[in-house]
Design a protein around this motif. Structure first.
Motif, PDB file in Angstrom:
ATOM      1  N   LEU A  98      52.895   6.079  62.536  1.00 59.10           N
ATOM      2  CA  LEU A  98      51.973   6.590  63.549  1.00 59.10           C
ATOM      3  C   LEU A  98      50.687   7.053  62.856  1.00 59.10           C
ATOM      4  O   LEU A  98      50.719   7.487  61.701  1.00 59.10           O
ATOM      5  CB  LEU A  98      52.658   7.773  64.250  1.00 59.10           C
ATOM      6  CG  LEU A  98      52.006   8.429  65.428  1.00 59.10           C
ATOM      7  CD1 LEU A  98      53.059   8.677  66.503  1.00 59.10           C
ATOM      8  CD2 LEU A  98      51.380   9.768  65.062  1.00 59.10           C
ATOM      9  N   ILE A  99      49.578   6.936  63.576  1.00 59.68           N
ATOM     10  CA  ILE A  99      48.286   7.373  63.024  1.00 59.68           C
ATOM     11  C   ILE A  99      47.778   8.552  63.852  1.00 59.68           C
ATOM     12  O   ILE A  99      47.842   8.517  65.082  1.00 59.68           O
ATOM     13  CB  ILE A  99      47.241   6.239  63.110  1.00 59.68           C
ATOM     14  CG1 ILE A  99      47.814   4.956  62.506  1.00 59.68           C
ATOM     15  CG2 ILE A  99      45.938   6.639  62.429  1.00 59.68           C
ATOM     16  CD1 ILE A  99      47.269   3.691  63.161  1.00 59.68           C
ATOM     17  N   HIS A 100      47.302   9.577  63.186  1.00 60.60           N
ATOM     18  CA  HIS A 100      46.798  10.768  63.901  1.00 60.60           C
ATOM     19  C   HIS A 100      45.418  11.140  63.352  1.00 60.60           C
ATOM     20  O   HIS A 100      45.287  11.448  62.176  1.00 60.60           O
ATOM     21  CB  HIS A 100      47.791  11.929  63.724  1.00 60.60           C
ATOM     22  CG  HIS A 100      47.421  13.151  64.526  1.00 60.60           C
ATOM     23  ND1 HIS A 100      48.232  14.253  64.627  1.00 60.60           N
ATOM     24  CD2 HIS A 100      46.325  13.451  65.283  1.00 60.60           C
ATOM     25  CE1 HIS A 100      47.658  15.169  65.390  1.00 60.60           C
ATOM     26  NE2 HIS A 100      46.496  14.700  65.800  1.00 60.60           N
ATOM     27  N   CYS A 101      44.397  11.079  64.200  1.00 55.40           N
ATOM     28  CA  CYS A 101      43.021  11.367  63.778  1.00 55.40           C
ATOM     29  C   CYS A 101      42.518  12.680  64.372  1.00 55.40           C
ATOM     30  O   CYS A 101      42.940  13.081  65.452  1.00 55.40           O
ATOM     31  CB  CYS A 101      42.086  10.258  64.251  1.00 55.40           C
ATOM     32  SG  CYS A 101      42.368   8.719  63.400  1.00 55.40           S
ATOM     33  N   HIS A 102      41.590  13.312  63.656  1.00 56.29           N
ATOM     34  CA  HIS A 102      40.968  14.546  64.146  1.00 56.29           C
ATOM     35  C   HIS A 102      39.460  14.352  64.285  1.00 56.29           C
ATOM     36  O   HIS A 102      38.756  14.144  63.299  1.00 56.29           O
ATOM     37  CB  HIS A 102      41.237  15.693  63.163  1.00 56.29           C
ATOM     38  CG  HIS A 102      42.675  16.076  63.098  1.00 56.29           C
ATOM     39  ND1 HIS A 102      43.242  16.990  63.933  1.00 56.29           N
ATOM     40  CD2 HIS A 102      43.676  15.637  62.293  1.00 56.29           C
ATOM     41  CE1 HIS A 102      44.530  17.136  63.654  1.00 56.29           C
ATOM     42  NE2 HIS A 102      44.823  16.314  62.653  1.00 56.29           N
ATOM     43  N   ASP A 103      38.970  14.447  65.501  1.00 60.04           N
ATOM     44  CA  ASP A 103      37.538  14.356  65.828  1.00 60.04           C
ATOM     45  C   ASP A 103      36.885  13.028  65.415  1.00 60.04           C
ATOM     46  O   ASP A 103      37.480  12.205  64.726  1.00 60.04           O
ATOM     47  CB  ASP A 103      36.775  15.557  65.257  1.00 60.04           C
ATOM     48  CG  ASP A 103      36.847  16.758  66.197  1.00 60.04           C
ATOM     49  OD1 ASP A 103      37.458  16.626  67.272  1.00 60.04           O
ATOM     50  OD2 ASP A 103      36.296  17.816  65.867  1.00 60.04           O
ATOM     51  N   TRP A 104      35.646  12.874  65.837  1.00 60.90           N
ATOM     52  CA  TRP A 104      34.974  11.571  65.728  1.00 60.90           C
ATOM     53  C   TRP A 104      34.785  11.093  64.294  1.00 60.90           C
ATOM     54  O   TRP A 104      34.691   9.894  64.048  1.00 60.90           O
ATOM     55  CB  TRP A 104      33.621  11.609  66.440  1.00 60.90           C
ATOM     56  CG  TRP A 104      32.572  12.412  65.694  1.00 60.90           C
ATOM     57  CD1 TRP A 104      32.407  13.750  65.742  1.00 60.90           C
ATOM     58  CD2 TRP A 104      31.596  11.905  64.787  1.00 60.90           C
ATOM     59  NE1 TRP A 104      31.392  14.147  64.927  1.00 60.90           N
ATOM     60  CE2 TRP A 104      30.862  13.015  64.321  1.00 60.90           C
ATOM     61  CE3 TRP A 104      31.257  10.634  64.309  1.00 60.90           C
ATOM     62  CZ2 TRP A 104      29.816  12.904  63.403  1.00 60.90           C
ATOM     63  CZ3 TRP A 104      30.207  10.523  63.396  1.00 60.90           C
ATOM     64  CH2 TRP A 104      29.501  11.654  62.942  1.00 60.90           C
ATOM     65  N   MET A 105      34.745  12.014  63.330  1.00 59.04           N
ATOM     66  CA  MET A 105      34.470  11.619  61.948  1.00 59.04           C
ATOM     67  C   MET A 105      35.557  10.726  61.370  1.00 59.04           C
ATOM     68  O   MET A 105      35.343  10.064  60.368  1.00 59.04           O
ATOM     69  CB  MET A 105      34.313  12.855  61.039  1.00 59.04           C
ATOM     70  CG  MET A 105      33.094  13.698  61.313  1.00 59.04           C
ATOM     71  SD  MET A 105      33.492  14.933  62.550  1.00 59.04           S
ATOM     72  CE  MET A 105      34.388  16.130  61.580  1.00 59.04           C
ATOM     73  N   THR A 106      36.758  10.767  61.966  1.00 58.58           N
ATOM     74  CA  THR A 106      37.850   9.996  61.384  1.00 58.58           C
ATOM     75  C   THR A 106      38.376   8.896  62.308  1.00 58.58           C
ATOM     76  O   THR A 106      39.243   8.119  61.911  1.00 58.58           O
ATOM     77  CB  THR A 106      39.043  10.924  61.054  1.00 58.58           C
ATOM     78  OG1 THR A 106      39.659  11.339  62.289  1.00 58.58           O
ATOM     79  CG2 THR A 106      38.619  12.144  60.286  1.00 58.58           C
TER      80      THR A 106
END
Lengths: 375, 394
Positions: A98-106
Motif C-alpha cells: 500500500l502507498i500512503h502520501c502526505h500533502d501535495w509535495m509527495t
C-alpha cells in the motif's frame, strides 16, 4: 502488511505539523504493520528506531526549515518535482502492499507508484493550497491536489471542516474521505513555571490573515478596557507582522501587546504554562494542533469554531472568529474566575489523555486494512 | 389495594439573555426565546396533554385522577405568552379529580439560600396558586425533589401534611418506596417516588435497546398490578408527553390507554396526592444528606457539584443581605429569578457518565458558556444594587 509512506519531513528536520504527525503515526503503527518511510535527503541523516527511514538520493538536501513558508518559489517547486521523481525510482526497489502520501509535495510520486505497482493509494490531506494562501492559490498546486484526491483510493483528512472543503472545492466523493483527528503526546506539555504578576493571554501561530490574529488584537483592546493589567503575547512570524504592530499602535495598546517572534519548539511548554488563556481565533484552520497543545499544558483554550480542533474538543470555549466582543467576553471570564479556569484545565487535561496518537494509528490502520481487503 | 398516584411536574425556566461582560442594560432574560419555547411546548405538550387527561377523567367517570406541581415561573410565562394553558388547567381543576402541590415560586435553590428566603418563596407560590386556581396544596415538593430531614421539619412547620422525596435505595435499604413513611424528626408524611416505574415512562419509554421496548399501557398496568405495597408513586415531568418523548414515540397512545388498563385490575385505583397525606406511616426514613431525583447521583451535585456552580451560588447568596436591605421589589424579583435551579444545571460538568440528559436540556454550548453568562448577569445585578444603595444613602 507493508506500507510505503511518502513523507516530506521528519524530526529533527521539520517546519510544521506534518513532520510531527509522521513521527507519531509511524511510531504508533510499528506493532501493526511495517512502514518504509521515504523522505528527501537531509544535511544530517535522520534516525529512528521504530521505522525504516529511506532518504532518497536526489539532487538536493534539506533541512527545510527556511524553505517552505507558504511562499512557493521556483526553486522549491523544482525540489518537490525532483523528490517525486527520485522517490519512485527508489521505492520500486522495495516490496509493499500500500502507498500512503502526505500533502501535495509527495502525491505525484504516489500516483506514479500506484500506476506502476497497482497498489492502493491513501492520501492524507493536512491542509490544502486554499488554506495556506487565504484563498489565493497557485493553480498548479491545486491541480496536483485535485489529481491526488481523485487518484487516491481513500483520502484521510484532519477535520470535518476540511472534509467539507475537499467536497466543495475539489468535488471529492464524500464516502471516500475519512476524518481522523490529530493526536497529542500530552506528557510533553506537562511543565510548571512561575507565573507573571500580570494575567497573560497568548496567541501562537503564523502571522497570516487566515490565523485571525487581528481579531486577537482587537479583542485585546476590549479586554483591556475592563482588565487593564493584562498582557497579550503574540508568538510566531509571518507576513502580517507589520500590520499587526500598526494595529496595536492605532488601538493604543502597543505597551500591552508583545510580539515574541519565532518560538522554538522546546520553549512551547513553558510559554503555554505561563499563559492564563490561549486564544486561537483562526478564520480557516484545517486542524490547529496548538489548540491541543494548550489544553495538554493545562491552559484554558478559546478556539474559533472554524478550527478543526474545535470539532474534537469539548472542554474549551468556542467562539466565532469575527465576534470580537465574545472573544473578549470569554477571555475576561477565564481571567476573572478561578473556578472556570480550574474546570477547563482539569477537564481539558482529562480529555487530552483520550486524544492519543495510538488512536490515530488505529484508525489509519483500519483504512489500510479496508483497502487491502477490498482493493 | 394499591393506590396509583400520578404527579406531573410542570416547569419552564426563564432563560437568560446572552449577556456579555460589556452589557449594562440590565435586560437579563431572553423574553423572545422564552416566548418561542413556551409556545412550542404549549402546543406540543401542555394543551394537548391537558385535553387528553380531561377526556380520560370524563371517560372514566372520575376514576382517573392526577396531580400537578406548577412552578411560579411557569405560571408567569403561561399568563404572559399563552393564557389558554392556564384556562385548560383550570378546566382540569374543575373536575375535582386533580390537585396541586406546593413548591418554591421560582423552582429555586432557595432552601439552600436561607430559611427566610425559602419560606418567602413558598408563600409566594401559595399565594399564586390560591389566586389562579383557588386551591391550597397540602403536599410540598422542593425543587427537583431536593430533600433531607431538615427540609421535612421546615415544611411541616409551614403546615404541610406531606412531602415528596426520591425513593432511593441508599436511604430505603431493603424497604419498598410503595408505602407511606415519615421522617426521623417530624410527623409529616413522606411520599416516595418509585423511580424505576417513573423512569420507565420518563426516560426509557422510547429507548429501542431497552429490553421492555415498546412499552404499552397493558404491560405497564400489569407491572403496577404486581407492585408490592399500598401505593405506587409515579412522579414525572409533564413535558414527557410530546416534548421529551415525541408524539412519534407513541407516548400519547400510551397515556390514552393507561387509565382503562389500570382500572381493569380491581385492586388498583388512582388517587390524588393529597389523599396519600392522610395515610398512616409504616416506618421511619432517615435522610441526613441532600437527596434529589436528579441523574445517577441523586444528590445536589447536578446544581452545586463543581467550583463554578458553588462560586456562582455563593455570590448569589451573598447578595441576599443587600437585596433585602434595599427592599426594591423589582430587584428582589430578579434576584429570585436567578435562583432558579436550571441556571445552575446548565453549568454542570458531569458529562461523561450521564451527559445526554444534561446536554438535551442545556441552553448553552457548554457549561463554561453558561457560567460566564450567568456571572456577567450576576455581576451586573450586584453593581446595580450597589449603585442603588449608594443613591438611597446619599
Amino acid at each position: 502488511m507493508k506500507v510505503a509512506m511518502l513523507g516530506w519531513e521528519f524530526p529533527p528536520f521539520i517546519s510544521g505539523g506534518l513532520g510531527t504527525h509522521c513521527y507519531e503515526l509511524t511510531k504508533e503503527l510499528k506493532d501493526k504493520c511495517e512502514i518504509l518511510f521515504f523522505m528527501p535527503r537531509t544535511k544530517g541523516k535522520v534516525k529512528a528506531s521504530h521505522v525504516k527511514i529511506i532518504q532518497v538520493p536526489g539532487g538536493f538536501t534539506g533541512p527545510y526549515l527556511k524553505e517552505f513558508k507558504g511562499v512557493i518559489t521556483n526553486e522549491f517547486f523544482s525540489k518537490v518535482k525532483n523528490y517525486n521523481e527520485c522517490v519512485v525510482e527508489t521505492a520500486l526497489n522495495y516490496d509493499f502492499d500500500l502507498i500512503h502520501c502526505h500533502d501535495w509535495m509527495t502525491i505525484l510520486g504516489g500516483i506514479k507508484l500506484k500506476e506502476k505497482t497497482k497498489k492502493p493509494l491513501v492520501f492524507t490531506v493536512h491542509s490544502t493550497e486554499w488554506d495556506r494562501t487565504a484563498g489565493h492559490p497557485w493553480q498548479f498546486i491545486v491541480d496536483i491536489e485535485n489529481l491526488g484526491l481523485h487518484m487516491a483510493d481513500k483520502v484521510i483528512t484532519v477535520s470535518r471542516w476540511m472534509k467539507n472543503q475537499l467536497i466543495k472545492r475539489y468535488g471529492v466523493e464524500p464516502s471516500k474521505i475519512k476524518v481522523i483527528y490529530n493526536g497529542i503526546s500530552a506528557s510533553k506539555f506537562r511543565t510548571s513555571v512561575k507565573k507573571l504578576n500580570n494575567k497573560v493571554v497568548l496567541f501562537l501561530g503564523r502571522l497570516s490573515v487566515q490565523k485571525g490574529v487581528d481579531y486577537f488584537i482587537r479583542a485585546a483592546k476590549k479586554v483591556l478596557e475592563l482588565e487593564p493589567d493584562t498582557v497579550f503575547l503574540v508568538g510566531g512570524k509571518g507576513p502580517e507582522l507589520k500590520n499587526l504592530i500598526k494595529l496595536s499602535i492605532e488601538l493604543g495598546i502597543s505597551d500591552k501587546v508583545r510580539f515574541l517572534g519565532y518560538v522554538p519548539d522546546e520553549d512551547l511548554p513553558k510559554l503555554y504554562a505561563l499563559s492564563d488563556v490561549y486564544v486561537m481565533p483562526s478564520v480557516a484552520e484545517p486542524f490547529g494542533i496548538t489548540a491541543l497543545e494548550a489544553v495538554a499544558s493545562g491552559t484554558p483554550l478559546i478556539v474559533s469554531r472554524a478550527a478543526g480542533a474545535s470539532e474534537l474538543l469539548k472542554h474549551c470555549l468556542k467562539v466565532d472568529f469575527w465576534d470580537v466582543d465574545e472573544i473578549a467576553n470569554k477571555i475576561i471570564g477565564v481571567l476573572r474566575y478561578n473556578g472556570l479556569a480550574e474546570n477547563l484545565k482539569r477537564n481539558g487535561l482529562c480529555e487530552c489523555k483520550k486524544i492519543s496518537w495510538s488512536e490515530v494509528a488505529d484508525k489509519t490502520f483500519d483504512v489500510y486494512s479496508s483497502l487491502i481487503r477490498n482493493p | 389495594m394499591a393506590k396509583i398516584c400520578l404527579y406531573f411536574q410542570v416547569h419552564q425556566p426563564e432563560r437568560l439573555a446572552k449577556y456579555n461582560v460589556f452589557r449594562r442594560d440590565h435586560k437579563y432574560f431572553d423574553d423572545e426565546k422564552n416566548k418561542k419555547i413556551f409556545l412550542k411546548v404549549a402546543k406540543k405538550c401542555y394543551l394537548e396533554t391537558n385535553e387528553l387527561i380531561l377526556r380520560l377523567i370524563k371517560e372514566t367517570n372520575g376514576a382517573f385522577k392526577v396531580s400537578y406541581s406548577m412552578t411560579g415561573v411557569f405560571i408567569d410565562q403561561a399568563q404572559r405568552y399563552c393564557p389558554k394553558v392556564i384556562e385548560s388547567f383550570k378546566k382540569l381543576m374543575d373536575t375535582g379529580c386533580v390537585d396541586l402541590l406546593s413548591e418554591t415560586y421560582y423552582h429555586s435553590l432557595a432552601f439552600l439560600v436561607g430559611d427566610k428566603e425559602f419560606e418567602e418563596q413558598v408563600k409566594l407560590h401559595k399565594k399564586k396558586i390560591k389566586e389562579i386556581f383557588d386551591y391550597e396544596p397540602v403536599v410540598f415538593r422542593n425543587t427537583e425533589a431536593m430533600y433531607n430531614n431538615k427540609l421535612a421539619c421546615a415544611v411541616e412547620k409551614m403546615g404541610f401534611k406531606g412531602v415528596v422525596a426520591e425513593g432511593w435505595h441508599k436511604y430505603l435499604g431493603w424497604r419498598s418506596p410503595n408505602f407511606i413513611y415519615k421522617p426521623v424528626n417530624s410527623n409529616i408524611r413522606l411520599l416516595l417516588r418509585n423511580y424505576r416505574l417513573s423512569d420507565d415512562i420518563g426516560f426509557r419509554f422510547s429507548l429501542r435497546d431497552w429490553s421492555e421496548f415498546p412499552l404499552t399501557a397493558d404491560k405497564y398496568a400489569l407491572w403496577l398490578s404486581k407492585a408490592e405495597g399500598t401505593n405506587v408513586n409515579i412522579f414525572i415531568d409533564y413535558e414527557t408527553f410530546g416534548e421529551h418523548q415525541w408524539r412519534e414515540t407513541g407516548i400519547f397512545e400510551f397515556l390514552k390507554h393507561l387509565p382503562k388498563e389500570v382500572l381493569r385490575y380491581p385492586h388498583l385505583n388512582f388517587v390524588k396526592i393529597n389523599e396519600l397525606a392522610n395515610e398512616e406511616p409504616v416506618g421511619v426514613i432517615d435522610v441526613p444528606d441532600m437527596l434529589s431525583w436528579a441523574d445517577v447521583d441523586r444528590d445536589a451535585s447536578a446544581w452545586l457539584g463543581n467550583e463554578m456552580q458553588t462560586n456562582a451560588f455563593n455570590m448569589l447568596k451573598e447578595l441576599a443581605s443587600l437585596v433585602y436591605a434595599l427592599g426594591d421589589q423589582q430587584l428582589i424579583d430578579i434576584w429570585r429569578r436567578l435562583q432558579t435551579s436550571d441556571h445552575f444545571y446548565y453549568m454542570c460538568t458531569k458529562w461523561f457518565a450521564d451527559g445526554d440528559v444534561h446536554k438535551y436540556f442545556n441552553a448553552y454550548d457548554s457549561p463554561y458558556d453558561a457560567y460566564i453568562n450567568y456571572m456577567n448577569v450576576l455581576q451586573d445585578l450586584k453593581q446595580l444594587i450597589n449603585e442603588r444603595i449608594k443613591k438611597t444613602s446619599s
